[in-house]
Design a protein around this motif. Sequence first.
Motif, mmCIF file in Angstrom:
data_model
loop_
_atom_site.group_PDB
_atom_site.id
_atom_site.type_symbol
_atom_site.label_atom_id
_atom_site.label_comp_id
_atom_site.label_asym_id
_atom_site.label_seq_id
_atom_site.Cartn_x
_atom_site.Cartn_y
_atom_site.Cartn_z
ATOM 1 N N GLN A 182 6.440 -54.860 -0.306
ATOM 2 C CA GLN A 182 5.095 -55.178 0.166
ATOM 3 C C GLN A 182 4.791 -54.432 1.469
ATOM 4 O O GLN A 182 3.697 -53.892 1.638
ATOM 5 N N LYS A 183 5.756 -54.378 2.371
ATOM 6 C CA LYS A 183 5.561 -53.650 3.632
ATOM 7 C C LYS A 183 5.330 -52.163 3.371
ATOM 8 O O LYS A 183 4.454 -51.547 3.984
ATOM 9 N N LEU A 184 6.113 -51.589 2.452
ATOM 10 C CA LEU A 184 5.933 -50.177 2.119
ATOM 11 C C LEU A 184 4.563 -49.930 1.498
ATOM 12 O O LEU A 184 3.901 -48.933 1.804
ATOM 13 N N LEU A 185 4.135 -50.833 0.639
ATOM 14 C CA LEU A 185 2.824 -50.714 0.012
ATOM 15 C C LEU A 185 1.712 -50.787 1.060
ATOM 16 O O LEU A 185 0.756 -50.000 1.029
ATOM 17 N N GLU A 186 1.842 -51.698 2.010
ATOM 18 C CA GLU A 186 0.847 -51.810 3.073
ATOM 19 C C GLU A 186 0.793 -50.534 3.906
ATOM 20 O O GLU A 186 -0.292 -50.087 4.298
ATOM 21 N N GLU A 187 1.965 -49.938 4.169
ATOM 22 C CA GLU A 187 1.991 -48.677 4.921
ATOM 23 C C GLU A 187 1.273 -47.576 4.139
ATOM 24 O O GLU A 187 0.508 -46.802 4.708
ATOM 25 N N GLU A 188 1.530 -47.504 2.839
ATOM 26 C CA GLU A 188 0.891 -46.488 2.006
ATOM 27 C C GLU A 188 -0.622 -46.709 1.936
ATOM 28 O O GLU A 188 -1.396 -45.757 1.983
ATOM 29 N N GLN A 189 -1.033 -47.970 1.832
ATOM 30 C CA GLN A 189 -2.468 -48.266 1.799
ATOM 31 C C GLN A 189 -3.127 -47.850 3.106
ATOM 32 O O GLN A 189 -4.244 -47.327 3.112
ATOM 33 N N SER A 190 -2.432 -48.057 4.217
ATOM 34 C CA SER A 190 -2.962 -47.657 5.513
ATOM 35 C C SER A 190 -3.112 -46.134 5.583
ATOM 36 O O SER A 190 -4.128 -45.620 6.050
ATOM 37 N N LYS A 191 -2.094 -45.431 5.093
ATOM 38 C CA LYS A 191 -2.160 -43.964 5.070
ATOM 39 C C LYS A 191 -3.313 -43.500 4.186
ATOM 40 O O LYS A 191 -4.039 -42.570 4.536
ATOM 41 N N ASN A 192 -3.471 -44.144 3.040
ATOM 42 C CA ASN A 192 -4.547 -43.773 2.120
ATOM 43 C C ASN A 192 -5.916 -44.026 2.734
ATOM 44 O O ASN A 192 -6.832 -43.222 2.569
ATOM 45 N N PHE B 95 -6.638 -43.980 5.916
ATOM 46 C CA PHE B 95 -6.831 -42.932 6.916
ATOM 47 C C PHE B 95 -7.238 -41.626 6.231
ATOM 48 O O PHE B 95 -8.162 -40.943 6.674
ATOM 49 N N THR B 96 -6.549 -41.286 5.140
ATOM 50 C CA THR B 96 -6.851 -40.052 4.411
ATOM 51 C C THR B 96 -8.282 -40.073 3.876
ATOM 52 O O THR B 96 -9.002 -39.075 3.968
ATOM 53 N N LEU B 97 -8.690 -41.204 3.316
ATOM 54 C CA LEU B 97 -10.058 -41.314 2.784
ATOM 55 C C LEU B 97 -11.091 -41.165 3.894
ATOM 56 O O LEU B 97 -12.115 -40.497 3.718
ATOM 57 N N THR B 98 -10.827 -41.754 5.040
ATOM 58 C CA THR B 98 -11.740 -41.627 6.175
ATOM 59 C C THR B 98 -11.807 -40.170 6.628
ATOM 60 O O THR B 98 -12.890 -39.634 6.880
ATOM 61 N N TYR B 99 -10.650 -39.535 6.703
ATOM 62 C CA TYR B 99 -10.585 -38.139 7.117
ATOM 63 C C TYR B 99 -11.360 -37.257 6.142
ATOM 64 O O TYR B 99 -12.153 -36.396 6.545
ATOM 65 N N LEU B 100 -11.152 -37.472 4.837
ATOM 66 C CA LEU B 100 -11.863 -36.683 3.829
ATOM 67 C C LEU B 100 -13.373 -36.922 3.896
ATOM 68 O O LEU B 100 -14.167 -35.988 3.738
#
Length: 76
Positions: free
Chosen positions: A41-51, A53-58
Amino acid sequence: MSDDGFEIHFEPDPELKDALKALEKAENDIFLIRKHLIKAQKLLEEEQSKNAFTLTYLSELQKAAKKAKEIEDGDT
């Protein structure tokens, strides 16, 4: 030994002992599964956070590209 001279000896049922061992193993397995689920769950939350950020950047890149296109076309 009791007061009347008889010794009381209790031997648990072997099936009961096996059932208790199986229960202890199941509890340990559940604990390990829970531990791994929390980690996942922690890893998934980290990936969602990265995603996110990526969506905002795009999105910001798309806005900048649109603005650059408007400037290039002279539609300021």
